[in-house]
Each structure stands twice: as C-alpha cells, then as structure tokens.
Design an enzyme around this catalytic site. Structure first.
Site, short mmCIF file in Angstrom:
data_model
loop_
_atom_site.label_atom_id
_atom_site.label_comp_id
_atom_site.label_asym_id
_atom_site.label_seq_id
_atom_site.Cartn_x
_atom_site.Cartn_y
_atom_site.Cartn_z
N HIS A 111 0.64 -1.12 -0.04
CA HIS A 111 -0.09 0.04 -0.03
C HIS A 111 0.90 1.28 0.04
O HIS A 111 2.10 1.13 0.09
CB HIS A 111 -1.10 0.19 1.32
N CYS A 139 5.59 5.75 4.64
CA CYS A 139 4.47 5.22 4.14
C CYS A 139 3.99 6.02 3.00
O CYS A 139 3.11 5.46 2.39
CB CYS A 139 3.33 5.25 5.24
N HIS A 151 4.90 0.02 -0.46
CA HIS A 151 5.77 -0.75 0.42
C HIS A 151 4.65 -1.91 1.04
O HIS A 151 3.31 -1.70 0.92
CB HIS A 151 6.44 -0.12 1.75
N HIS A 189 3.14 -5.08 4.00
CA HIS A 189 3.18 -5.31 5.33
C HIS A 189 2.40 -6.91 5.22
O HIS A 189 1.80 -7.26 4.43
CB HIS A 189 1.94 -4.58 5.95
N ASP A 248 -4.91 -10.72 -0.61
CA ASP A 248 -3.71 -11.22 -0.38
C ASP A 248 -2.76 -11.25 -1.76
O ASP A 248 -3.17 -11.28 -2.76
CB ASP A 248 -3.71 -12.93 0.11
N HIS A 249 -1.46 -10.69 -1.44
CA HIS A 249 -0.48 -10.21 -2.44
C HIS A 249 -0.99 -9.60 -3.51
O HIS A 249 -0.73 -9.42 -4.85
CB HIS A 249 -0.27 -11.67 -3.23
N GLU A 258 -1.15 -4.47 11.60
CA GLU A 258 -0.08 -4.00 10.63
C GLU A 258 1.41 -4.49 10.66
O GLU A 258 1.96 -4.83 9.78
CB GLU A 258 -0.33 -2.64 10.02
NI NI Z 1 2.51 0.60 5.54
#
Ligand code: NI
Length: 135
Positions: free
Chosen positions: A15, A34, A40, A42, A80-81, A125
């Site tokens: 995100h 961020c 990037h 998580h 996911d992914h 997160e």
């Molecule tokens: Ni983040």
C-alpha cells in the site's frame, strides 16, 4: 451466556498512504515512509471475533468452518498479494490505513454473518501496531 470465538487469518499486501488533496511535501511530512510512491508491503494479521449465544443443538456460536470460508473468500482472496491502492476497488478513493482496512473488512464480512452474532475486527499491520473495529 454469550461466548466469543475467533478466527485468525493472514495476508500480505502492498500500500501507499497518500492524500491526493495535499501537496507532495505535506504527504511526505504526514505519512513519512508510508508515502513512498513505489509502495511498501506489510504482513497483515487479521483476527475475526464473533460473539453470540451457543446453539443448543450444536454447542457452537457459529460453525468455524463456515467463518473460515467466508473470511477467505471475501477478504483474504481479495487482499492477499495485492496492491491495495491499485487492485482493490474499496481503496480507489480511500487511504489504505490499518483503520480503513479494518472498517472495509468489517463491511465485507458483516452481511455474510448472521445478524444475531456480533462481529469485531482486529488487524495487525505490524507486530506492535494494530487496530480494532468497532472500537
Ligand atoms: Ni504501511
């Protein structure tokens, strides 16, 4: 005599936190790393809590096999992914903070779970940062 049951799931997603109404400088100042334009990732840990009365015949609050399938189908398979900003419709115009992701997950699951059962979402997160909805 209400009992809470929990299902844990996991998804990886990318995100970027960004407010398109702000300048790049303000975005960088508020969101820091961020706000990286290259995104990037998580490793999100999701905990779905369902609370209600036990069914007198099964002894269950709800069938966890069904909860597992609902969470996988409506949340994990969708997130996911994925790049949350680019790939997930709900975040096209919504900043994918942990808070907003938890609310989106709640809204995706709520119609799928019996209305007489209460639902609460906990989303990690990072190991140390997590959110809960409803608060
Ligand atoms: Ni983040």
């Amino acid at each position: 005599m209400r009992v809470a049951v929990y299902r844990k799931e996991h998804f990886n997603a990318a995100h970027r936190l960004h407010n398109p109404n702000w300048t790049d400088d303000k975005n960088s100042e508020i969101f820091g790393k961020c706000n990286n334009p290259s995104f990037h990732g998580h490793n999100y840990e999701l905990i779905v809590k369902v609370t209600g009365e036990r069914d007198p015949e099964t002894g269950y609050v709800c069938d966890m096999k069904i909860i597992k399938d609902i969470v996988r189908e409506h949340v994990v398979d969708k997130f996911d992914h994925k790049n949350l900003n680019l790939d997930v419709e709900e975040f096209k115009n919504l900043n994918p903070t942990a808070e907003n992701i938890a609310v989106v997950i709640y809204d995706l699951l709520r119609p799928e779970i019996d209305a007489k059962l209460d639902l609460k979402i906990t989303l990690y997160e990072t190991e140390r940062n997590f959110v809960e909805y409803p608060a």
